[in-house]
Design an enzyme around this catalytic site. Sequence first.
Site, PDB file in Angstrom:
ATOM      1  N   LYS A 130      -1.615   5.073   8.498  1.00  0.00           N
ATOM      2  CA  LYS A 130      -0.548   5.152   7.306  1.00  0.00           C
ATOM      3  C   LYS A 130      -1.467   5.386   6.066  1.00  0.00           C
ATOM      4  O   LYS A 130      -1.352   6.185   5.106  1.00  0.00           O
ATOM      5  CB  LYS A 130       0.302   4.001   6.968  1.00  0.00           C
ATOM      6  CG  LYS A 130       0.715   3.904   5.698  1.00  0.00           C
ATOM      7  CD  LYS A 130       1.482   2.392   5.299  1.00  0.00           C
ATOM      8  CE  LYS A 130       1.731   2.274   4.060  1.00  0.00           C
ATOM      9  NZ  LYS A 130       2.221   0.829   3.487  1.00  0.00           N
ATOM     10  N   LYS A 179      -7.759   1.400  -2.835  1.00  0.00           N
ATOM     11  CA  LYS A 179      -7.598   1.044  -1.516  1.00  0.00           C
ATOM     12  C   LYS A 179      -7.598   2.304  -0.392  1.00  0.00           C
ATOM     13  O   LYS A 179      -8.029   1.873   0.622  1.00  0.00           O
ATOM     14  CB  LYS A 179      -6.157   0.571  -1.529  1.00  0.00           C
ATOM     15  CG  LYS A 179      -5.612   0.145  -0.095  1.00  0.00           C
ATOM     16  CD  LYS A 179      -6.191  -1.141   0.672  1.00  0.00           C
ATOM     17  CE  LYS A 179      -5.464  -1.205   1.864  1.00  0.00           C
ATOM     18  NZ  LYS A 179      -4.426  -1.894   1.891  1.00  0.00           N
ATOM     19  N   THR A 205       0.731  -1.263  -0.027  1.00  0.00           N
ATOM     20  CA  THR A 205       0.109  -0.039   0.022  1.00  0.00           C
ATOM     21  C   THR A 205       1.003   1.173   0.010  1.00  0.00           C
ATOM     22  O   THR A 205       1.643   1.409   0.990  1.00  0.00           O
ATOM     23  CB  THR A 205      -0.967  -0.160   1.236  1.00  0.00           C
ATOM     24  OG1 THR A 205      -1.662  -1.095   1.100  1.00  0.00           O
ATOM     25  CG2 THR A 205      -1.808   1.261   1.240  1.00  0.00           C
TER      26      THR A 205
END
Length: 295
Positions: free
Chosen positions: A243, A168, A93
């Site tokens: 994050k 995402k 990611t």
Amino acid sequence: MAVIGFIGLGHMGRPMSANLVKAGHAVQGYDLVPAALATAADNGVTTVSSIAEAVRGADAVITMLPSGKHLLDAYDEVLPNAASGALLVDSSTVDVADARAAHQRAQEAGLGSIDAPVSGGTAGAEAGTLTFMVGGSEADFQRAESVLEPMARKVIHCGGPGNGQVTKMCNNLILGASMIAVSEAFVLGERLGLSHEALYDVAAVSTGQCWALTTNCPVPDLVETSRANHDYEPGFAAALMLKDLNLALSAAEQSGTDASIGRLATDLYRRFNEEGGGGQDFGAIIKSIREHSGS
């Protein structure tokens, strides 16, 4: 059977690579951490001592790394050593710009490339039920399906290069905000004398229903799959949620998107991480909400 290079054998990469072995693929794995290599070897992965060895002769190369910098640094070794025609699959990611930079470098090297971040956490990685959000060309997506399927419940093509990462971050913006809302609702109910069971029984079949409630409920003993039942041992750590929210907020700022809820969710997860909660499941944020509620 394909030969697959796998770079990054941590909490997610270890079970993902193991599922590829179970499916009959030959997996060449690399990680900086000796313990991760040892565990992967126990799962049937052929462990090697460098990225160059992991990618040499591989039909596909999967990366599962902590950040865009780690990804681009790894590509310094991947690209000159990858076999002609290899497909690069990045399931890290990372920032959209880094994902698109990786695509560009792969294209210049004559290699296929997709960004394919995942949803499902460590439980999904163990069970082989991850959702892969894929960005890249239709041709590369079709090439990747047979590689991803042993690790996946769903493999979804989200558009061109970088769009897997866009998907995402948008998905986890929803997830982070909804977990906070669910947690606040339970704390409010507690303080007004409402039982956890009553709130769950109504919300789970009403308009408050969401994944954060019915799959990873932040209150224990209501949902079998919840990490709250295991003292918030992380399926998806609060540090990783922070994050991902930071990535989403950065993208919102760069694109001029009004993301007030996303900004607030980021602030609340930052506070929880600063309080020492980063290693717990992201549902443990309910504890921070309780602590900051008035007497």
